[in-house]
Design a protein around this motif. Structure first.
Motif, PDB file in Angstrom:
ATOM      1  N   GLY A   6     -25.715 -31.252 -13.682  1.00 18.12           N
ATOM      2  CA  GLY A   6     -24.271 -31.458 -13.830  1.00 18.12           C
ATOM      3  C   GLY A   6     -23.962 -32.626 -14.725  1.00 18.12           C
ATOM      4  N   GLY A   7     -22.759 -33.129 -14.609  1.00 13.44           N
ATOM      5  CA  GLY A   7     -22.267 -34.231 -15.422  1.00 13.44           C
ATOM      6  C   GLY A   7     -20.756 -34.260 -15.357  1.00 13.44           C
ATOM      7  N   THR A   8     -20.189 -35.430 -15.513  1.00 15.40           N
ATOM      8  CA  THR A   8     -18.747 -35.584 -15.334  1.00 15.40           C
ATOM      9  C   THR A   8     -17.935 -34.645 -16.213  1.00 15.40           C
ATOM     10  N   TYR A   9     -18.302 -34.550 -17.481  1.00 15.06           N
ATOM     11  CA  TYR A   9     -17.506 -33.759 -18.417  1.00 15.06           C
ATOM     12  C   TYR A   9     -18.085 -32.377 -18.691  1.00 15.06           C
ATOM     13  N   GLY A  10     -19.258 -32.070 -18.158  1.00 14.65           N
ATOM     14  CA  GLY A  10     -19.892 -30.796 -18.462  1.00 14.65           C
ATOM     15  C   GLY A  10     -19.022 -29.618 -18.070  1.00 14.65           C
ATOM     16  N   GLY A  11     -18.762 -28.721 -19.032  1.00  6.62           N
ATOM     17  CA  GLY A  11     -17.893 -27.590 -18.766  1.00  6.62           C
ATOM     18  C   GLY A  11     -16.441 -27.985 -18.620  1.00  6.62           C
ATOM     19  N   ASN A  12     -16.015 -28.970 -19.392  1.00 13.99           N
ATOM     20  CA  ASN A  12     -14.606 -29.382 -19.378  1.00 13.99           C
ATOM     21  C   ASN A  12     -13.703 -28.161 -19.558  1.00 13.99           C
ATOM     22  N   PRO A  13     -12.571 -28.085 -18.851  1.00  8.84           N
ATOM     23  CA  PRO A  13     -11.751 -26.869 -18.899  1.00  8.84           C
ATOM     24  C   PRO A  13     -11.227 -26.523 -20.284  1.00  8.84           C
ATOM     25  N   ILE A  14     -10.901 -27.525 -21.101  1.00  8.70           N
ATOM     26  CA  ILE A  14     -10.414 -27.228 -22.446  1.00  8.70           C
ATOM     27  C   ILE A  14     -11.552 -26.680 -23.301  1.00  8.70           C
ATOM     28  N   ALA A  15     -12.743 -27.256 -23.170  1.00 12.17           N
ATOM     29  CA  ALA A  15     -13.891 -26.744 -23.912  1.00 12.17           C
ATOM     30  C   ALA A  15     -14.229 -25.320 -23.475  1.00 12.17           C
ATOM     31  N   CYS A  16     -14.124 -25.039 -22.178  1.00 13.26           N
ATOM     32  CA  CYS A  16     -14.367 -23.678 -21.701  1.00 13.26           C
ATOM     33  C   CYS A  16     -13.339 -22.702 -22.278  1.00 13.26           C
ATOM     34  N   ALA A  17     -12.095 -23.119 -22.337  1.00 13.81           N
ATOM     35  CA  ALA A  17     -11.071 -22.270 -22.941  1.00 13.81           C
ATOM     36  C   ALA A  17     -11.400 -21.980 -24.395  1.00 13.81           C
ATOM     37  N   ALA A  18     -11.842 -23.013 -25.107  1.00 11.88           N
ATOM     38  CA  ALA A  18     -12.220 -22.826 -26.511  1.00 11.88           C
ATOM     39  C   ALA A  18     -13.392 -21.863 -26.635  1.00 11.88           C
ATOM     40  N   ALA A  19     -14.360 -21.958 -25.733  1.00 12.71           N
ATOM     41  CA  ALA A  19     -15.507 -21.057 -25.780  1.00 12.71           C
ATOM     42  C   ALA A  19     -15.073 -19.613 -25.564  1.00 12.71           C
ATOM     43  N   LEU A  20     -14.175 -19.396 -24.627  1.00  7.47           N
ATOM     44  CA  LEU A  20     -13.703 -18.032 -24.382  1.00  7.47           C
ATOM     45  C   LEU A  20     -12.956 -17.488 -25.596  1.00  7.47           C
ATOM     46  N   GLY A  21     -12.181 -18.353 -26.264  1.00 12.20           N
ATOM     47  CA  GLY A  21     -11.505 -17.938 -27.484  1.00 12.20           C
ATOM     48  C   GLY A  21     -12.484 -17.672 -28.612  1.00 12.20           C
ATOM     49  N   SER A  22     -13.516 -18.476 -28.690  1.00 11.24           N
ATOM     50  CA  SER A  22     -14.536 -18.298 -29.716  1.00 11.24           C
ATOM     51  C   SER A  22     -15.299 -16.995 -29.510  1.00 11.24           C
ATOM     52  N   ILE A  23     -15.720 -16.731 -28.287  1.00 10.15           N
ATOM     53  CA  ILE A  23     -16.444 -15.497 -27.984  1.00 10.15           C
ATOM     54  C   ILE A  23     -15.557 -14.285 -28.241  1.00 10.15           C
TER      55      ILE A  23
END
Length: 447
Positions: free
Chosen positions: A316-333
């Protein structure tokens, strides 16, 4: 989302590169930013769209670097921007380890579907490729109860203490930063341009395996970590058969086969992942860069029994899988699927490789032209030899930059120009960027 009227659509130079506004910002930077942080080209970007960058002086440059294979979907891809905007309005952070959210789960579900193999998978999300590789090693060590990690000549895996140990090149990545993590062993890989003529992938793998068995012992090895195409080491594509032979040996000896697809992943090489080219199914796969359209996100995805061997709290990690980054990944995919960017990558390779090979035959200074999809490279040598020519490489890159085309260099010997265009780059911009590169090579050869 539609392009605004003032969004540039072509390369345009209003000043020299870098211009006065960028130079003023560079002066400020030198008073505030650590000297150890380098930049390839000190133009200060104010906006970007598709495959174009606009700097503080109003110059528009063709981007053949994609932020080092990050903006595979292009700059400010509409689906990425839309999902990021919505997520930022809802919430920006809770820490998944405190109060989880659906976006993290959705990204892990997508990774289970997209990565090679139909086995049951689990994923864990991080911020950077180095974190992903380091955690893949952690998982392998826990799952096997072993300690040794095998890596290869010319490898690059990151800048943390463990991943510096995994990385081959000393300057600038390792020099002065030791001591490094123990139980890391380096063996020969496959570098067709510099290997003995006719050396097959299977033969190169036998050499590597022989080193492992004699110098380490198979029963001591937790993981073999390898880039399916080596990135910073020079975009080295191993000879056919090398990766499958290593993967088979790992399976036969209880060794975790870790594919570092940080730079090769997410359609970059013409497949979703470079491992697919020869049907290799990694036990663990480390991803980052192209996963999230420019936002920091990384992942380890792998066999459920391996990943779940680590008890709760171990990853894990404090910022791992940050919600904004996850949103960007879903948009990218979403963009990669809808626009079939794997096919776009293959088309880019079909344009670039013949032109660079013709340039090699014409000039005699490109010892090797190689790559797959939109991960492409030209290795510069002294004419008639395989002696690296890093000086010419640097001059060609500078000439491209001065003409408004961003190219990158790499390689253990500093003699490789690499091309990583956005997979959405238009045919017109691709051809124009290549023409600038060709002109730069000819000018340097004839000067």
């Amino acid at each position: 989302m539609t392009l605004q009227q003032d969004t540039p659509t072509a390369r345009r130079l209003r000043t020299e590169i870098p211009g006065p506004a960028s130079r003023a910002l560079q002066d400020r930077r030198e008073q505030a930013v650590a000297a150890g942080v380098g930049s390839v080209l000190p133009v200060y970007v104010t906006s970007a769209s598709g495959g174009l960058l606009t700097d503080a002086d109003g110059n528009t440059l063709i981007d053949l670097g994609s932020g080092i294979a990050v903006t595979n979907v292009g700059h400010s891809a509409p689906a990425v921007v839309d999902r990021v905007r919505k997520q930022a309005c809802w919430f920006t952070h809770t820490c998944f380890m405190v109060t989880p959210y659906e976006g993290y789960v959705e990204v892990c579900e997508a990774l289970a579907e997209l990565t090679p193999g139909d086995h049951e998978k689990r994923s864990v999300l991080f911020n950077s490729g180095a974190e992903a590789v380091e955690n893949a090693v952690k998982i392998a060590r826990v799952a096997t109860g072993r300690q040794a990690v095998v890596v290869f000549d010319h490898a690059y895996h990151g800048r943390t203490n463990l991943t510096m140990a995994l990385t081959a090149k000393s300057v600038p990545y390792k020099h002065g930063f030791g001591p490094f993590a123990p139980e890391v062993y380096r063996v020969r890989g496959s570098y067709p341009f510099r290997d003995a003529p006719g050396l097959t992938g299977e033969a190169a793998a036998r050499t590597a395996i022989d080193q492992i068995e004699k110098q380490i012992g198979a029963d001591s090895v937790a993981a073999v970590v390898i880039e399916p195409i080596q990135g910073e080491g020079g975009f080295i594509e191993p000879a056919p058969g090398f990766l499958p032979a290593l993967s088979r040996w790992c399976a036969e000896n209880g060794v975790v086969f870790v594919a570092d697809e940080v730079q090769t992943g997410f359609c970059r090489t013409g497949d979703w992942f470079a491992s697919e080219h020869e049907g290799v199914v990694p036990d663990l796969i480390a991803t980052a860069k192209g996963i999230a359209g420019g936002l920091p996100l990384a992942a380890v995805t792998g066999r459920a029994e391996l990943v779940d061997a680590v008890p709760p709290g171990g990853l894990g990690g404090t910022y791992g899988g940050n919600p904004i980054a996850c949103a960007a990944a879903l948009g990218s995919i979403e963009t990669m699927r809808n626009e079939n960017l794997a096919a776009s990558a293959r088309r880019i390779g079909e344009v670039v490789l013949p032109r660079l090979r013709a340039l090699a035959a014409e000039t005699g200074v490109l010892g090797d032209v190689r790559g797959r999809g939109a991960m492409l490279a030209a290795e510069f040598v002294e004419p008639g030899t395989r002696e690296p020519d890093p000086g010419l490489t640097a001059r060609v890159a500078r000439a491209c930059h001065a003409a408004g085309v961003v190219v990158l260099t790499c390689g253990t010997y500093g003699n490789v120009v690499r091309l990583l265009p956005p997979l959405s780059l238009s045919s017109e911009l691709l051809h124009e960027g290549l023409s600038v590169l060709e002109h730069a090579v000819r000018a340097e050869v004839n000067r």
